[in-house]
Design a protein around this motif. Structure first.
Motif, PDB file in Angstrom:
ATOM      1  N   ILE A  58       0.853  -1.190   0.000  1.00 22.18           N
ATOM      2  CA  ILE A  58       0.000   0.000   0.000  1.00 22.18           C
ATOM      3  C   ILE A  58       0.893   1.246   0.000  1.00 22.18           C
ATOM      4  O   ILE A  58       0.653   2.198  -0.723  1.00 22.18           O
ATOM      5  N   HIS A  76       0.371  -0.233   6.522  1.00 25.11           N
ATOM      6  CA  HIS A  76      -1.074  -0.002   6.674  1.00 25.11           C
ATOM      7  C   HIS A  76      -1.630  -1.079   7.607  1.00 25.11           C
ATOM      8  O   HIS A  76      -1.204  -2.239   7.533  1.00 25.11           O
ATOM      9  N   GLN A  89      -2.128  -4.624   6.718  1.00 24.74           N
ATOM     10  CA  GLN A  89      -0.975  -5.498   6.456  1.00 24.74           C
ATOM     11  C   GLN A  89      -0.387  -6.109   7.728  1.00 24.74           C
ATOM     12  O   GLN A  89       0.633  -6.794   7.667  1.00 24.74           O
TER      13      GLN A  89
END
Ligand code: SAM
Length: 198
Positions: free
Chosen positions: A6, A117, A120
């Motif tokens: 991300i 993020h 994750q």
């Protein structure tokens, strides 16, 4: 198959180039340096998302030789290489933690988990578990505070993290850190986690 990051290499390179590196304390984090005082100097240690590599430089100076410093941003890798000219070339690596392979006795956590993020986090835990030996340890600090940003760092709390980590790790220590640096006092957890037997 690995999911796309991300916050990718381009994002992190940008933060380094624009010097948006407020996470960087400028020296090795005391909870980590203290922990490693009694650890075998032959230990294989991975420091993912190491940034300026302060913890790695400290451990190298303390006689550890099997250290891997890994960062996704080329700018961070260049800074480390410049500052640690005596470090062997293989010690400082450019790469993605999620693509990394190896087998380690220790993985050091210092503001890398918060750089990912929150979606994750499960992947981080599974990857750390995969890279550690059966007796290995994931060691370091996690923020125990919410920042409220829509970009890294992402904070959290012990009660949010514990169920995630418990799935794959035995939590030997997972409590308020007693030797955080001043501005982080009362806002960090010290963790020492051992992979659960499969
Ligand atoms: C918040 S900074 C922390 C740096 C260092 N640990 C410190 O405390 O000063 C996060 C670092 O992780 C790196 N990073 C982000 N995603 C990564 C990934 N998937 N693999 C390896 N490094 C990554 C970034 O480039 C950045 O240098």
């Amino acid at each position: 198959m690995q999911k796309d990051l991300i916050y990718d290499s381009e994002y992190w390179q940008g933060r380094w180039e624009e010097q948006q590196t407020g996470w960087d304390i400028g020296y090795a984090s005391p909870p980590i340096t203290e922990y490693f005082t009694t650890i075998d100097r032959d230990a294989r240690i991975l420091i993912p998302g190491c940034g300026n590599g302060w913890e790695g430089q400290h451990l190298f100076e303390q006689g550890f030789r099997n250290i891997t410093l890994l960062d996704l941003a080329p700018a961070a890798v260049e800074l480390m290489k410049h500052r640690m000219p005596d470090a062997p070339a293989e010690m400082i690596q450019h790469g993605d933690f999620f693509e990394h392979t190896g087998s380690y006795d220790y993985i050091v956590e210092q503001t890398f988990f918060c750089a990912l993020h929150p979606s994750q986090r499960q992947d981080y835990i599974e990857k750390a578990n995969e890279l550690l030996t059966a007796d290995g340890k994931l060691v370091g600090v996690l923020f125990d505070t919410h920042f409220g940003f829509d970009h890294p760092p992402f904070g959290g709390s012990k009660s949010e993290y514990e169920p995630l980590f418990e799935h794959h790790f035995e939590l030997l220590h997972f409590e308020r850190c007693s030797n955080s640096i001043g501005p982080r006092q009362g806002r960090e957890l010290f963790i020492e986690c051992k992979p659960k037997e499969a």
